[in-house]
Design a protein around this motif. Sequence first.
Motif, PDB file in Angstrom:
ATOM      1  N   LEU A  80     -10.984 -15.330  25.608  1.00  0.00           N
ATOM      2  CA  LEU A  80     -10.421 -14.460  26.636  1.00  0.00           C
ATOM      3  C   LEU A  80      -9.020 -14.066  26.178  1.00  0.00           C
ATOM      4  O   LEU A  80      -8.129 -14.902  26.051  1.00  0.00           O
ATOM      5  CB  LEU A  80     -10.351 -15.218  27.972  1.00  0.00           C
ATOM      6  CG  LEU A  80      -9.693 -14.473  29.127  1.00  0.00           C
ATOM      7  CD1 LEU A  80     -10.474 -13.225  29.485  1.00  0.00           C
ATOM      8  CD2 LEU A  80      -9.570 -15.384  30.346  1.00  0.00           C
ATOM      9  N   LEU A  81      -8.880 -12.802  25.893  1.00  0.00           N
ATOM     10  CA  LEU A  81      -7.619 -12.311  25.354  1.00  0.00           C
ATOM     11  C   LEU A  81      -6.847 -11.609  26.462  1.00  0.00           C
ATOM     12  O   LEU A  81      -7.398 -10.748  27.154  1.00  0.00           O
ATOM     13  CB  LEU A  81      -7.917 -11.348  24.204  1.00  0.00           C
ATOM     14  CG  LEU A  81      -6.746 -10.796  23.412  1.00  0.00           C
ATOM     15  CD1 LEU A  81      -6.015 -11.914  22.697  1.00  0.00           C
ATOM     16  CD2 LEU A  81      -7.226  -9.761  22.402  1.00  0.00           C
ATOM     17  N   ILE A  82      -5.581 -11.989  26.638  1.00  0.00           N
ATOM     18  CA  ILE A  82      -4.764 -11.361  27.676  1.00  0.00           C
ATOM     19  C   ILE A  82      -3.655 -10.567  27.006  1.00  0.00           C
ATOM     20  O   ILE A  82      -2.938 -11.100  26.154  1.00  0.00           O
ATOM     21  CB  ILE A  82      -4.135 -12.423  28.599  1.00  0.00           C
ATOM     22  CG1 ILE A  82      -5.220 -13.317  29.181  1.00  0.00           C
ATOM     23  CG2 ILE A  82      -3.315 -11.785  29.690  1.00  0.00           C
ATOM     24  CD1 ILE A  82      -4.697 -14.600  29.772  1.00  0.00           C
ATOM     25  N   LEU A  83      -3.525  -9.318  27.368  1.00  0.00           N
ATOM     26  CA  LEU A  83      -2.472  -8.491  26.771  1.00  0.00           C
ATOM     27  C   LEU A  83      -1.581  -7.967  27.886  1.00  0.00           C
ATOM     28  O   LEU A  83      -2.065  -7.344  28.832  1.00  0.00           O
ATOM     29  CB  LEU A  83      -3.076  -7.322  26.000  1.00  0.00           C
ATOM     30  CG  LEU A  83      -3.988  -7.713  24.849  1.00  0.00           C
ATOM     31  CD1 LEU A  83      -5.342  -7.076  25.026  1.00  0.00           C
ATOM     32  CD2 LEU A  83      -3.376  -7.337  23.532  1.00  0.00           C
ATOM     33  N   ASP A  84      -0.271  -8.239  27.775  1.00  0.00           N
ATOM     34  CA  ASP A  84       0.673  -7.783  28.798  1.00  0.00           C
ATOM     35  C   ASP A  84       1.325  -6.499  28.305  1.00  0.00           C
ATOM     36  O   ASP A  84       2.154  -6.522  27.405  1.00  0.00           O
ATOM     37  CB  ASP A  84       1.715  -8.881  29.043  1.00  0.00           C
ATOM     38  CG  ASP A  84       2.564  -8.596  30.270  1.00  0.00           C
ATOM     39  OD1 ASP A  84       2.446  -7.482  30.820  1.00  0.00           O
ATOM     40  OD2 ASP A  84       3.329  -9.475  30.673  1.00  0.00           O
ATOM     41  N   GLU A  85       0.941  -5.397  28.880  1.00  0.00           N
ATOM     42  CA  GLU A  85       1.447  -4.076  28.487  1.00  0.00           C
ATOM     43  C   GLU A  85       1.510  -3.888  26.981  1.00  0.00           C
ATOM     44  O   GLU A  85       2.587  -3.679  26.424  1.00  0.00           O
ATOM     45  CB  GLU A  85       2.833  -3.864  29.080  1.00  0.00           C
ATOM     46  CG  GLU A  85       2.768  -3.776  30.581  1.00  0.00           C
ATOM     47  CD  GLU A  85       3.958  -3.045  31.124  1.00  0.00           C
ATOM     48  OE1 GLU A  85       4.259  -1.963  30.598  1.00  0.00           O
ATOM     49  OE2 GLU A  85       4.589  -3.553  32.050  1.00  0.00           O
ATOM     50  N   PRO A  86       0.377  -3.960  26.323  1.00  0.00           N
ATOM     51  CA  PRO A  86       0.389  -3.932  24.857  1.00  0.00           C
ATOM     52  C   PRO A  86       0.856  -2.587  24.297  1.00  0.00           C
ATOM     53  O   PRO A  86       1.383  -2.539  23.198  1.00  0.00           O
ATOM     54  CB  PRO A  86      -1.067  -4.202  24.481  1.00  0.00           C
ATOM     55  CG  PRO A  86      -1.855  -3.769  25.669  1.00  0.00           C
ATOM     56  CD  PRO A  86      -0.997  -4.048  26.853  1.00  0.00           C
ATOM     57  N   THR A  87       0.686  -1.528  25.045  1.00  0.00           N
ATOM     58  CA  THR A  87       1.009  -0.219  24.461  1.00  0.00           C
ATOM     59  C   THR A  87       2.358   0.309  24.915  1.00  0.00           C
ATOM     60  O   THR A  87       2.734   1.420  24.568  1.00  0.00           O
ATOM     61  CB  THR A  87      -0.072   0.814  24.837  1.00  0.00           C
ATOM     62  OG1 THR A  87      -0.130   0.903  26.259  1.00  0.00           O
ATOM     63  CG2 THR A  87      -1.426   0.410  24.291  1.00  0.00           C
ATOM     64  N   ALA A  88       3.092  -0.494  25.672  1.00  0.00           N
ATOM     65  CA  ALA A  88       4.354  -0.001  26.244  1.00  0.00           C
ATOM     66  C   ALA A  88       5.297   0.529  25.164  1.00  0.00           C
ATOM     67  O   ALA A  88       5.983   1.519  25.353  1.00  0.00           O
ATOM     68  CB  ALA A  88       5.029  -1.106  27.048  1.00  0.00           C
ATOM     69  N   ALA A  89       5.321  -0.159  24.011  1.00  0.00           N
ATOM     70  CA  ALA A  89       6.282   0.238  22.984  1.00  0.00           C
ATOM     71  C   ALA A  89       5.609   1.016  21.851  1.00  0.00           C
ATOM     72  O   ALA A  89       6.220   1.268  20.821  1.00  0.00           O
ATOM     73  CB  ALA A  89       6.975  -1.007  22.438  1.00  0.00           C
ATOM     74  N   LEU A  90       4.337   1.383  22.022  1.00  0.00           N
ATOM     75  CA  LEU A  90       3.612   2.014  20.905  1.00  0.00           C
ATOM     76  C   LEU A  90       3.556   3.529  21.050  1.00  0.00           C
ATOM     77  O   LEU A  90       3.588   4.069  22.150  1.00  0.00           O
ATOM     78  CB  LEU A  90       2.172   1.479  20.855  1.00  0.00           C
ATOM     79  CG  LEU A  90       1.986  -0.028  20.716  1.00  0.00           C
ATOM     80  CD1 LEU A  90       0.528  -0.347  20.430  1.00  0.00           C
ATOM     81  CD2 LEU A  90       2.861  -0.591  19.623  1.00  0.00           C
ATOM     82  N   ASN A  91       3.452   4.215  19.929  1.00  0.00           N
ATOM     83  CA  ASN A  91       3.228   5.656  19.996  1.00  0.00           C
ATOM     84  C   ASN A  91       1.733   5.913  20.200  1.00  0.00           C
ATOM     85  O   ASN A  91       0.924   4.993  20.244  1.00  0.00           O
ATOM     86  CB  ASN A  91       3.763   6.352  18.743  1.00  0.00           C
ATOM     87  CG  ASN A  91       3.052   5.864  17.494  1.00  0.00           C
ATOM     88  OD1 ASN A  91       1.884   5.472  17.539  1.00  0.00           O
ATOM     89  ND2 ASN A  91       3.771   5.870  16.381  1.00  0.00           N
ATOM     90  N   GLU A  92       1.345   7.186  20.305  1.00  0.00           N
ATOM     91  CA  GLU A  92      -0.031   7.478  20.727  1.00  0.00           C
ATOM     92  C   GLU A  92      -1.073   7.004  19.729  1.00  0.00           C
ATOM     93  O   GLU A  92      -2.099   6.445  20.108  1.00  0.00           O
ATOM     94  CB  GLU A  92      -0.174   8.976  20.983  1.00  0.00           C
ATOM     95  CG  GLU A  92       0.550   9.333  22.267  1.00  0.00           C
ATOM     96  CD  GLU A  92       0.034  10.606  22.888  1.00  0.00           C
ATOM     97  OE1 GLU A  92      -0.863  11.237  22.290  1.00  0.00           O
ATOM     98  OE2 GLU A  92       0.539  10.953  23.946  1.00  0.00           O
ATOM     99  N   ASP A  93      -0.797   7.218  18.435  1.00  0.00           N
ATOM    100  CA  ASP A  93      -1.771   6.802  17.421  1.00  0.00           C
ATOM    101  C   ASP A  93      -2.000   5.300  17.462  1.00  0.00           C
ATOM    102  O   ASP A  93      -3.140   4.832  17.470  1.00  0.00           O
ATOM    103  CB  ASP A  93      -1.289   7.191  16.020  1.00  0.00           C
ATOM    104  CG  ASP A  93      -1.448   8.687  15.798  1.00  0.00           C
ATOM    105  OD1 ASP A  93      -2.138   9.328  16.633  1.00  0.00           O
ATOM    106  OD2 ASP A  93      -0.895   9.203  14.819  1.00  0.00           O
ATOM    107  N   ASP A  94      -0.888   4.561  17.484  1.00  0.00           N
ATOM    108  CA  ASP A  94      -1.003   3.116  17.502  1.00  0.00           C
ATOM    109  C   ASP A  94      -1.728   2.642  18.766  1.00  0.00           C
ATOM    110  O   ASP A  94      -2.530   1.715  18.725  1.00  0.00           O
ATOM    111  CB  ASP A  94       0.390   2.459  17.431  1.00  0.00           C
ATOM    112  CG  ASP A  94       0.973   2.522  16.027  1.00  0.00           C
ATOM    113  OD1 ASP A  94       0.192   2.773  15.089  1.00  0.00           O
ATOM    114  OD2 ASP A  94       2.190   2.328  15.872  1.00  0.00           O
TER     115      ASP A  94
END
Lengths: 506, 391
Positions: free
Chosen positions: A164-178
């Motif tokens: 069970l993988l939990i991600l807390d706002e994983p894309t907050a700091a990423l650009n669209e491609d990432d």
Amino acid sequence: MTEYILEMRNISKEFPGVKALTDVNFQVEKGEIHCLVGENGAGKSTLMKVLSGVYPYGTYTGDIVYNGNVQQFKEINDSVAIGIGIIYQELALFPDLTVYENIFAGNEVRKGPVIDWNKTIRQSSELLQKVKLRVTPETLIKDLGVGKQQLVEIAKALSKDVQLLILDEPTAALNEDDSENLLNLLKELKAQGISCIMISHKLKEVIEIADKATVLRDGKTICTLDAKKGEITETRIIKNMVGREIEDIYPKRSHPENDEVVLSLENWTAYDAQLGRNVVKNANISLKKGEIIGIAGLMGSGRTELALSIFGNPKKYKVSGEMKLFGESKTLKHTSEAIKERIAYVTEDRKGDGLFLLQDIKSNISAAHLKGIAPKGVLNLNEEVKVGARYKDSLYIKASSLEQVVGKLSGGNQQKVSLGKWLFTGPKILILDEPTRGIDVGAKFEIYTIMNQLISEGLSIIMISSELGEVLGMSDRVYVMAEGEIKGELTSEQATQEAIMELATQ
Amino acid sequence: MNLLTEARTIVKQNIRDYGMYIALVVILLTFAVLSDGLFLSSRNVSNMLDSAGYIAVLAVGMTLVIVIRHIDLSVGFAAGFLGAIAALFLTNMGVSVWITIPVVLIFGIMIGLFNGFLVAKIGIPSFVATLAAMLIFRGALLEATGASGTIVINNDAFNAIGTGFIPSIAEVGGLHLLTLLVGLAGILFYIYSELTNRKDKQKYGFDVMSFPMFVAKLLFVSAIIGYVVWILAGYNGLSWTVVIVLLVVVVYHFLSSKTVLGRHIYAVGSNPEAAHLSGINVQKITLFVFGSMGFLAALSGILFTARLQSATTTAGTLFELDAIAAAYVGGVSSAGGVGKVTGAIVGAVVMAALSNGMNLLGVGASYQYMIRGGVLAAAVIFDVMTRRQRA
């Protein structure tokens, strides 16, 4: 019957003075991607910290059932051992170590008493392939972008056989491609049977990826939406996120009737050399005398950075654009210059950079304006007591005496000391960054009343807040920020929770 | 409220400060008893205070350095080196003592500012920056004293700083008159300042100590000042070293507790980010504190060189650690923002009393180190415990 990998039943968690979670129920099926959404402070992160054992068994009430068994985690390692992996918003990697050292940090591959580096490297390359990261295991973390670092975190979780993988706002700091990459990876992991909980503020992502979405609000479960039933739509999520009745704790006041602009920014841009990006982009705002403007937006949207760039620029951003104070163009090079221009900034993190926690109330209040008690450079300690007493009374600070150490006060009283410190500088423009975070309703009401009082005395206030109710209840106008930009300006008539959320989650 | 309960609450509220004074009194009395009174004889007390002087001034500066969360390891050899410079000026170069002393003090300030520059502007950790400076000054000291190893100073005016006493004017019953007069002036000044302080507070309508308690406090402190002065007057009177140390304490105490600059120093120490956001120039404060440390290192060097009446290759060895120990015994906290100048002086006197007392009793050097180490640890443990209780 559906098979749940995780059931959280009636979880409640209290912090001193604040009820963070109340009877939260939350179920994740095997092999699904389940998004957790809600405003800042809705309790999402707290819930995940309960789940991962950061808050150990006994500090909350309710049951965590994982694969059919009730779990009682004493520490984080207990949750890791049974396959729960959590990746925080703030990545927990060692920048000066290699990718393989990071993946197996705390979980080293041993051969007898020593670390088997060859095996470590081989397993690392396999994991890197799994997360589709094309770098050699010997690469240093600091040489990777945030997007790739995120993947290393996932590889690290996979190395521990995560179920069970939990991600807390994983894309907050990423650009669209990432972001796109990451979402695809999550889908693939799902195909391999790994369940996933993702906290996100970006509703488009939620709609794209979620099998289910649970909405939290004020520490309570509001609803769980199912993609199969077509329930996950933007309007539906927003409605549930903000659906609270605005409590009537915002004292009434009339809008200002003048056009005297005290502060204006034109094409205001701030570049952070450490992050290597613009933290504020082309902002245009104005503030009139006797006005409260709200700056809404999610965490990390550049609101605090905007405030700092106005307030003497202590973080040394490279600033361009024009700032006018009372009609005159100004460049402020130090916080002391900002104070001289009668600007005050009550920080978001009152313990970290707002107060002197080991010092007493009176010396905190005088700290930013010692001239006020020492006209010739020599302190008049009696005058200091008098000043302290004045603010203790007018701001309703509850303390046994002015000699009480500020670190021992409650959050609300600390906030008032912080406010008192800045009011003593005699400001005309007051910037309040999250003025009521983590304080109880009674103290909130007092702070709102004080704000209105200040407005009637001719001050102007910029209020940065994540609490929509507060933004709507207190502001004459609202600017909404996202990704460093002002995404929109709303008059108090136009401003609704939905309108703000829509701009903030763009 | 009766007098005893009031006294008890006052002590409880200031347990850390008073604890130190109580410890000092206990140490003094213990040695006095063990040495059959020899320890508190006029001659010995005078000696002990003089031997504490050059560490005491360093401890004052070090306290402020530690308050702003830094450390200065260079002060020992900087003091040794600057003492050697003074010696060279006075002997080889034949410079007058009235020029030598100010010039050496200015050198000290420059050295301190340079350390401060490395720490504040370049951002080198103070431990490393001053460790480097320590090595450099050690070398510089060897170089300066190189030819003969020792530079003997024959300048009486200079040597008087470390070995001389204030003139007597006249003897009264075998006591040093001017010392007694200075002591009396000190007591009068103390009473006067306490009275104005009290009146000021009353003018503002604040609570003050009950009047009998106030009188008791005045009498108590006056008696202590009187007793120390009386002991000193029984030998050669006040030494110039003690006069200089007292001046440093008065100036630094005033600066640290009564001025804007002092407040800024403590603000930077308690929370540098908050200080910066409160409009305080953190770099300037750091420069000032290191500059003052350099000044005091120079003063310490002068006191020590004058005391030995010569500059030697080993002058200044371990002074920095003695000063740091004195500062910690005096209640400074490495977490920053906490620590008093008066504490540093008491710390220095405690450490000097231990050395002196144990020497008097013929305790071996090995045990002396262990006991001093134990006292340092005990002081810090006491500190942590009392602070935890309050927090």
